[in-house]
Motif scaffolding. Structure first.
Motif, PDB file in Angstrom:
ATOM      1  N   VAL A 285       3.418  -1.214   4.888  1.00 52.53           N
ATOM      2  CA  VAL A 285       2.932   0.144   4.623  1.00 52.53           C
ATOM      3  C   VAL A 285       4.010   1.194   4.884  1.00 52.53           C
ATOM      4  O   VAL A 285       4.194   2.123   4.088  1.00 52.53           O
ATOM      5  CB  VAL A 285       1.675   0.440   5.467  1.00 52.53           C
ATOM      6  N   THR A 292       3.092   0.378  -1.515  1.00 55.84           N
ATOM      7  CA  THR A 292       1.739   0.289  -0.949  1.00 55.84           C
ATOM      8  C   THR A 292       0.990   1.605  -1.123  1.00 55.84           C
ATOM      9  O   THR A 292       0.005   1.866  -0.424  1.00 55.84           O
ATOM     10  CB  THR A 292       1.801  -0.073   0.542  1.00 55.84           C
ATOM     11  N   LEU A 295      -3.385   0.625  -2.858  1.00 53.35           N
ATOM     12  CA  LEU A 295      -3.794  -0.749  -2.600  1.00 53.35           C
ATOM     13  C   LEU A 295      -5.085  -1.065  -3.358  1.00 53.35           C
ATOM     14  O   LEU A 295      -5.921  -0.187  -3.572  1.00 53.35           O
ATOM     15  CB  LEU A 295      -3.991  -0.966  -1.106  1.00 53.35           C
ATOM     16  N   TYR A 325      -2.281  -9.829  -0.153  1.00 55.29           N
ATOM     17  CA  TYR A 325      -1.502  -8.787  -0.797  1.00 55.29           C
ATOM     18  C   TYR A 325      -0.900  -9.228  -2.129  1.00 55.29           C
ATOM     19  O   TYR A 325      -0.583 -10.403  -2.336  1.00 55.29           O
ATOM     20  CB  TYR A 325      -0.337  -8.361   0.102  1.00 55.29           C
ATOM     21  N   LEU A 327       2.216  -7.062  -3.622  1.00 51.11           N
ATOM     22  CA  LEU A 327       3.009  -5.861  -3.371  1.00 51.11           C
ATOM     23  C   LEU A 327       4.294  -5.893  -4.194  1.00 51.11           C
ATOM     24  O   LEU A 327       5.175  -6.717  -3.949  1.00 51.11           O
ATOM     25  CB  LEU A 327       3.359  -5.748  -1.887  1.00 51.11           C
TER      26      LEU A 327
END
Length: 377
Positions: A285, A292, A295, A325, A327
């Motif tokens: 984060v 991020t 999300l 995740y 990302l």
């Protein structure tokens, strides 16, 4: 391209090598709802390590028996032409016997393996892709030693603050100086898998760090999880201390595009990451090397008070967590994202029942575009 991560809790060889398993069918239904181009499945047993049904890998069997077969009349099967099933540290014992879990018995699974597992390849993961995998450029980090990470958090016997069994129950985990020489960082493996996609090459970064907890006064697993999560933050930053299983040193090139995918067992601010170390907050984060800003969310997450939640229940009863995740690197364009988790009010053809049957985790996906002429070209 749509990238997806799905921890299908403890999906084993006997379930995927034949058709008809209810959990595998439910998991395939969830995947077919999302129709990802690249998929990582966490907790899929590596049958080559296990020594069962070794003519077909479990990821190929899962594709053939479930993912390619429509799980509902209005869903399409997915034929993934490219798969990759890396070896895992789970259930793998060192050449010599060590008492890693300090229970008085050396060389016994699951606690004395490099990663917790009842047998080699337990709780492993695998990747399926519609796009070609550049196999010659895959980098694996299965044997990287935890002690070789600078400023690591390893609790070492004899160091200040490290206790050796205050309750007499063997739960204050630590490493001895001898164990430092062999203990591996990755509880499964860390892998960089390059994909040839429209617009260039994207590196898929895959891992499944150990869960924090279950470890007593020294917070051994919490610190292990912290450093496993940290590894890919250091990798994309190009840190030179990193070496792969072939002996090549260094992290990812500055101009590379990447997507980190999987169950990281760490989430910002609550649940598992409410613990003091907060690796997801620090390394995801608050890290400009990962996007991020937006999300994925779901109706089910909204219903339980955490729109970005990806896991319900599990180790902490009643707690919804964000620990899974997809990302992208900051140069990639995030177009859309979601978590496949309907609310309890939904009437959508039994999807919620399949979501619950498949796992306590939820599939997370993101639509990500590679920008021609930028990183990864």
């Amino acid at each position: 391209m749509r990238y997806a991560a799905f921890n299908v809790i403890e999906l084993e060889t006997g379930q995927v090598q034949e058709q008809g398993d209810e959990q595998a069918e439910a998991a395939a239904r969830v995947v077919q709802e999302a129709q990802p181009d690249v998929l990582v499945v966490n907790e899929l047993t590596n049958n080559l390590q296990e020594g069962e049904h070794t003519d077909t890998t479990n990821i190929d069997a899962f594709v053939e028996n479930y993912l390619s077969v429509p799980q509902r009349d209005d869903l399409d099967g997915i034929d993934y032409e490219h798969t990759y099933q890396p070896t895992s540290n789970t259930g793998v014992l060192p050449d010599e016997d060590y008492d890693f879990n300090k229970d008085g018995e050396a060389g016994a699974r699951p606690g004395d393996a490099f990663g917790f597992g009842e047998f080699p390849g337990h709780y492993a993961f695998a990747v399926a892709s519609k796009y070609p995998i550049v196999e010659s450029e895959i980098r694996t980090f299965q044997t990287f030693k935890w002690a070789d990470m600078p400023d690591n958090l390893i609790p070492v016997k004899g160091e200040e603050g490290v206790v050796t069994d205050p309750e007499g129950d063997g739960t204050a985990l630590y490493l001895t100086e001898e164990e430092l020489d062999v203990y591996r960082l990755s509880s499964k493996t860390h892998v960089d898998v390059p994909f040839r996609v429209k617009g260039g090459t994207v590196h898929g970064l895959f891992a499944h760090p150990t869960p924090p907890g279950f470890d007593g006064a020294n917070n051994f697993n919490g610190k292990w999880n912290h450093d496993e999560v940290r590894f890919f933050a250091d990798y994309v930053a190009g840190e030179e201390y990193i070496y792969d299983d072939s002996g090549e040193h260094g992290g990812l090139d500055d101009d590379a595009s990447y997507v980190l995918m999987g169950d990281m067992n760490a989430g910002p601010g609550r649940g598992r990451d409410a613990r003091p170390l907060q690796p997801a907050q620090k390394f995801f984060v608050d890290n400009d090397d990962f996007n991020t800003d937006r999300l994925p969310t779901s109706p089910g997450g909204f219903q339980y008070g955490l729109p970005t939640g990806t896991r319900s229940g599990g180790d902490v009863e009643g707690v919804v967590e964000l620990i899974d995740y997809v990302l992208p690197s900051p140069d990639l364009s995030l177009r859309d994202s979601s978590v496949v988790w309907p609310s309890e009010a939904t009437t959508e053809d039994g999807l919620l029942e399949d979501v619950d049957e498949a796992s306590d985790h939820r599939l997370v996906w993101a639509d990500i575009a590679t920008n021609p002429g930028k990183k990864g070209k």
